[in-house]
Design an enzyme around this catalytic site. Structure first.
Site, PDB file in Angstrom:
ATOM      1  NE  ARG A  71      -3.515  -0.504   2.913  1.00 29.62           N
ATOM      2  CZ  ARG A  71      -4.053  -0.506   4.142  1.00 29.62           C
ATOM      3  NH1 ARG A  71      -3.680  -1.423   5.038  1.00 29.62           N
ATOM      4  NH2 ARG A  71      -4.962   0.387   4.475  1.00 29.62           N
ATOM      5  CG  HIS A 120      -8.577   3.927  12.362  1.00 25.02           C
ATOM      6  ND1 HIS A 120      -9.613   3.733  11.481  1.00 25.02           N
ATOM      7  CD2 HIS A 120      -9.140   3.884  13.596  1.00 25.02           C
ATOM      8  CE1 HIS A 120     -10.745   3.580  12.165  1.00 25.02           C
ATOM      9  NE2 HIS A 120     -10.491   3.672  13.436  1.00 25.02           N
ATOM     10  CB  CYS A 128       9.832  -0.132  19.116  1.00 25.74           C
ATOM     11  SG  CYS A 128      10.601  -1.587  19.845  1.00 25.74           S
ATOM     12  CB  CYS A 131      11.217   0.602  23.612  1.00 26.89           C
ATOM     13  SG  CYS A 131      11.870   1.205  22.041  1.00 26.89           S
ATOM     14  CB  CYS A 147      13.554  -0.832  17.817  1.00 29.88           C
ATOM     15  SG  CYS A 147      13.661   0.476  19.036  1.00 29.88           S
ATOM     16  N   GLY A 187     -17.346  10.578   3.105  1.00 27.06           N
ATOM     17  CA  GLY A 187     -16.650   9.441   2.508  1.00 27.06           C
ATOM     18  C   GLY A 187     -16.371   8.296   3.451  1.00 27.06           C
ATOM     19  CB  THR A 188     -16.821   7.187   6.639  1.00 24.78           C
ATOM     20  OG1 THR A 188     -16.606   5.978   7.372  1.00 24.78           O
ATOM     21  CG2 THR A 188     -17.921   8.015   7.288  1.00 24.78           C
ATOM     22  CB  SER A 189     -18.814   2.320   4.677  1.00 20.02           C
ATOM     23  OG  SER A 189     -17.772   1.870   5.535  1.00 20.02           O
ATOM     24  CB  ALA A 231     -15.597  14.200  -0.931  1.00 22.84           C
TER      25      ALA A 231
HETATM   26  C1  BV8 Z   1     -11.474  -1.321  18.935  1.00 25.45           C
HETATM   27  C2  BV8 Z   1      -6.139   0.972   9.824  1.00 25.45           C
HETATM   28  C3  BV8 Z   1     -11.384  -1.556  21.303  1.00 25.45           C
HETATM   29  C4  BV8 Z   1      -5.562  -0.319   9.359  1.00 25.45           C
HETATM   30  C5  BV8 Z   1      -8.499   0.472  10.304  1.00 25.45           C
HETATM   31  C6  BV8 Z   1     -18.830  -2.249  17.790  1.00 25.45           C
HETATM   32  C7  BV8 Z   1     -19.651  -2.887  16.907  1.00 25.45           C
HETATM   33  C8  BV8 Z   1     -19.090  -3.821  15.993  1.00 25.45           C
HETATM   34  C9  BV8 Z   1     -17.723  -4.087  15.936  1.00 25.45           C
HETATM   35  C10 BV8 Z   1     -16.920  -3.435  16.809  1.00 25.45           C
HETATM   36  C11 BV8 Z   1     -17.471  -2.542  17.738  1.00 25.45           C
HETATM   37  N1  BV8 Z   1     -16.446  -2.041  18.463  1.00 25.45           N
HETATM   38  C12 BV8 Z   1     -15.274  -2.608  18.036  1.00 25.45           C
HETATM   39  C13 BV8 Z   1     -15.550  -3.460  17.017  1.00 25.45           C
HETATM   40  C14 BV8 Z   1     -14.581  -4.215  16.297  1.00 25.45           C
HETATM   41  C15 BV8 Z   1     -13.953  -3.412  15.152  1.00 25.45           C
HETATM   42  C16 BV8 Z   1     -14.985  -3.028  14.111  1.00 25.45           C
HETATM   43  O1  BV8 Z   1     -15.502  -1.922  14.078  1.00 25.45           O
HETATM   44  N2  BV8 Z   1     -15.263  -4.002  13.224  1.00 25.45           N
HETATM   45  C17 BV8 Z   1     -16.192  -3.709  12.108  1.00 25.45           C
HETATM   46  C18 BV8 Z   1     -15.592  -4.283  10.845  1.00 25.45           C
HETATM   47  C19 BV8 Z   1     -17.533  -4.283  12.371  1.00 25.45           C
HETATM   48  N3  BV8 Z   1     -13.295  -2.194  15.640  1.00 25.45           N
HETATM   49  C20 BV8 Z   1     -12.016  -2.322  16.087  1.00 25.45           C
HETATM   50  O2  BV8 Z   1     -11.397  -3.363  16.142  1.00 25.45           O
HETATM   51  C21 BV8 Z   1     -11.369  -1.026  16.557  1.00 25.45           C
HETATM   52  N4  BV8 Z   1     -10.727  -1.189  17.829  1.00 25.45           N
HETATM   53  O3  BV8 Z   1     -12.684  -1.372  18.917  1.00 25.45           O
HETATM   54  O4  BV8 Z   1     -10.702  -1.365  20.077  1.00 25.45           O
HETATM   55  C22 BV8 Z   1     -11.176  -2.962  21.560  1.00 25.45           C
HETATM   56  C23 BV8 Z   1      -9.870  -3.417  21.694  1.00 25.45           C
HETATM   57  C24 BV8 Z   1      -9.696  -4.752  22.044  1.00 25.45           C
HETATM   58  C25 BV8 Z   1     -10.818  -5.610  22.138  1.00 25.45           C
HETATM   59  C26 BV8 Z   1     -12.117  -5.093  21.943  1.00 25.45           C
HETATM   60  C27 BV8 Z   1     -12.305  -3.749  21.649  1.00 25.45           C
HETATM   61  C28 BV8 Z   1     -10.219  -0.631  15.592  1.00 25.45           C
HETATM   62  C29 BV8 Z   1     -10.747  -0.378  14.233  1.00 25.45           C
HETATM   63  C30 BV8 Z   1      -9.643   0.231  13.360  1.00 25.45           C
HETATM   64  C31 BV8 Z   1      -9.113  -0.777  12.356  1.00 25.45           C
HETATM   65  N5  BV8 Z   1      -8.163  -0.132  11.439  1.00 25.45           N
HETATM   66  N6  BV8 Z   1      -7.560   1.046   9.487  1.00 25.45           N
HETATM   67  C32 BV8 Z   1      -5.479  -0.431   7.835  1.00 25.45           C
HETATM   68  O5  BV8 Z   1      -5.869   0.521   7.141  1.00 25.45           O
HETATM   69  O6  BV8 Z   1      -4.999  -1.477   7.395  1.00 25.45           O
HETATM   70  S1  BV8 Z   1     -10.179   0.533   9.873  1.00 25.45           S
HETATM   71  C33 BV8 Z   1     -10.184   1.036   8.189  1.00 25.45           C
HETATM   72  O7  BV8 Z   1     -11.377   0.496   7.657  1.00 25.45           O
HETATM   73  C34 BV8 Z   1     -10.258   2.513   7.952  1.00 25.45           C
HETATM   74  O8  BV8 Z   1      -9.453   3.240   8.829  1.00 25.45           O
HETATM   75  C35 BV8 Z   1     -11.758   2.788   8.145  1.00 25.45           C
HETATM   76  O9  BV8 Z   1     -12.061   2.959   9.511  1.00 25.45           O
HETATM   77  C36 BV8 Z   1     -12.387   1.483   7.668  1.00 25.45           C
HETATM   78  C37 BV8 Z   1     -12.877   1.606   6.246  1.00 25.45           C
HETATM   79  O10 BV8 Z   1     -14.042   2.372   6.314  1.00 25.45           O
HETATM   80  P1  BV8 Z   1     -14.165   3.702   5.412  1.00 25.45           P
HETATM   81  O11 BV8 Z   1     -12.988   4.571   5.606  1.00 25.45           O
HETATM   82  O12 BV8 Z   1     -15.510   4.242   5.678  1.00 25.45           O
HETATM   83  O13 BV8 Z   1     -14.041   3.128   3.912  1.00 25.45           O
HETATM   84  P2  BV8 Z   1     -15.071   2.181   3.120  1.00 25.45           P
HETATM   85  O14 BV8 Z   1     -14.343   1.698   1.951  1.00 25.45           O
HETATM   86  O15 BV8 Z   1     -15.722   1.203   4.045  1.00 25.45           O
HETATM   87  O16 BV8 Z   1     -16.225   3.206   2.634  1.00 25.45           O
HETATM   88  C38 BV8 Z   1     -15.879   4.249   1.752  1.00 25.45           C
HETATM   89  C39 BV8 Z   1     -17.114   5.121   1.639  1.00 25.45           C
HETATM   90  O17 BV8 Z   1     -16.790   6.235   0.796  1.00 25.45           O
HETATM   91  C40 BV8 Z   1     -18.307   4.400   0.996  1.00 25.45           C
HETATM   92  O18 BV8 Z   1     -19.481   4.705   1.737  1.00 25.45           O
HETATM   93  C41 BV8 Z   1     -18.376   5.003  -0.418  1.00 25.45           C
HETATM   94  O19 BV8 Z   1     -19.705   5.100  -0.882  1.00 25.45           O
HETATM   95  C42 BV8 Z   1     -17.802   6.389  -0.166  1.00 25.45           C
HETATM   96  N7  BV8 Z   1     -17.158   7.018  -1.336  1.00 25.45           N
HETATM   97  C43 BV8 Z   1     -16.562   6.409  -2.399  1.00 25.45           C
HETATM   98  N8  BV8 Z   1     -16.063   7.374  -3.249  1.00 25.45           N
HETATM   99  C44 BV8 Z   1     -16.354   8.588  -2.697  1.00 25.45           C
HETATM  100  C45 BV8 Z   1     -17.037   8.359  -1.466  1.00 25.45           C
HETATM  101  N9  BV8 Z   1     -17.450   9.368  -0.657  1.00 25.45           N
HETATM  102  C46 BV8 Z   1     -17.206  10.649  -1.081  1.00 25.45           C
HETATM  103  N10 BV8 Z   1     -16.544  10.938  -2.252  1.00 25.45           N
HETATM  104  C47 BV8 Z   1     -16.116   9.941  -3.074  1.00 25.45           C
HETATM  105  N11 BV8 Z   1     -15.483  10.253  -4.207  1.00 25.45           N
HETATM  106 ZN    ZN Z   2      12.444  -0.512  20.726  1.00 26.65          ZN
END
Ligand code: BV8
Ligand code: ZN
Length: 240
Positions: A71, A120, A128, A131, A147, A187-189, A231
């Site tokens: 990426r 995120h 690291c 540390c 590190c 721009g978020t789902s 957007a």
């Molecule tokens: C956590 C970095 C506490 C890594 C990312 C509650 C309910 C259900 C599940 C959970 C919950 N709480 C926690 C969870 C679990 C989980 C979660 O949410 N799972 C989901 C899948 C159900 N959450 C976590 O694990 C979070 N941590 O809760 O910690 C904890 C800790 C320990 C134990 C328990 C709890 C951490 C989540 C973060 C993960 N990391 N990214 C990487 O990138 O590799 S998430 C990553 O995916 C992004 O950062 C973003 O958040 C997500 C993608 O979503 P979007 O950005 O919205 O993108 P997407 O493609 O989905 O949509 C794009 C949109 O744009 C569409 O709507 C489209 O129509 C639109 N679009 C397209 N073109 C355009 C446009 N809009 C405007 N203009 C355009 N041109």
């Molecule tokens: Zn270190």
């Protein structure tokens, strides 16, 4: 693609504004979106929330780096688009402006946005696994193989599924959401939590919530206004 007189009026009068962005704001820059959060297969047949998960760091860190280096490869020469540029202009327009992003691509900062709350993390940073050493390789793009402080493995400084968000980041965003008058969801789902909870907090605190997205999302129902469009085409209309 229409901005209501109601929104124009609130835009003109607002002092405290919060913006939450997702992958869609970078789509017009060429960054592929995740098409619906975690359960999309994105890498070698692996689901997004599998390869980008805390478990995978434990199980196979080299595989995680392979995924992120792939990426970083195509993100290296992407440029901010009109949406990023417009949002950057907003920071000096309002008394209190808060930009919260789920994106790890650093394009808001490249467009000139300051104090971006990266919920995120950021793909151009590594940290690291033991540390508190950080390495920001947006400067030279090269990452040390271990590190420089303690010699242990480095990992991407991004929040993976099952991991906590950066200390204080969500709390600060939630606090600002609870006192903003105008909240944009761009721009978020709205499928990944706790990030998707921020517009809900703003709505609950009486803010006017506006979504900008070519498609409806689970957040559309809590929005006062939904502008169906890209957007990069919608946001510049605000300054016109
Ligand atoms: C956590 C970095 C506490 C890594 C990312 C509650 C309910 C259900 C599940 C959970 C919950 N709480 C926690 C969870 C679990 C989980 C979660 O949410 N799972 C989901 C899948 C159900 N959450 C976590 O694990 C979070 N941590 O809760 O910690 C904890 C800790 C320990 C134990 C328990 C709890 C951490 C989540 C973060 C993960 N990391 N990214 C990487 O990138 O590799 S998430 C990553 O995916 C992004 O950062 C973003 O958040 C997500 C993608 O979503 P979007 O950005 O919205 O993108 P997407 O493609 O989905 O949509 C794009 C949109 O744009 C569409 O709507 C489209 O129509 C639109 N679009 C397209 N073109 C355009 C446009 N809009 C405007 N203009 C355009 N041109
Ligand atoms: Zn270190």
């Amino acid at each position: 693609m229409h901005i209501s007189t109601e929104l124009r009026k609130r835009w003109a009068e607002a002092n405290r504004v919060l913006v939450l962005t997702g992958a869609g704001v970078s789509a017009e820059s060429g960054v592929p979106t995740f098409r619906g959060g975690g359960n999309t297969t994105v890498w070698k047949g692996m689901r997004f929330d599998v390869i980008s998960s805390a478990e995978m760091i434990e199980r196979d860190l080299p595989a995680v780096w392979e995924w992120f280096d792939y990426r970083r490869g195509f993100m290296a020469d992407i440029k901010p688009n009109a949406a990023h540029e417009e949002i950057a202009r907003w920071q000096d327009r309002f008394a209190e402006f808060t930009l919260v992003t789920q994106n790890i691509d650093g394009l808001h900062q490249k467009a000139g946005s300051r104090d971006v709350i990266e919920l995120h993390g950021n793909i151009w940073r590594a940290r690291c696994t033991v540390c508190r050493f950080f390495h920001n390789d947006s400067s030279d793009g090269k990452r040390p193989c271990a590190c420089l402080e303690c010699g242990n493995h480095l990992r991407p400084d991004v929040v993976l599924f099952g991991e906590m968000l950066p200390a204080g980041a969500f709390e600060f965003a939630a606090e600002r959401a609870s006192r903003c008058e105008l909240c944009f969801v761009i721009g978020t789902s709205g499928l990944v939590y706790p990030a998707a909870g921020i517009p809900e907090i703003a709505r609950g605190a009486g803010a006017y919530v506006c979504e900008v997205n070519p498609e409806l999302t689970p957040l559309s129902d809590i929005c006062d206004e939904v502008i169906t469009g890209k957007a990069g085409e919608v946001l510049p209309l605000f300054s016109r």
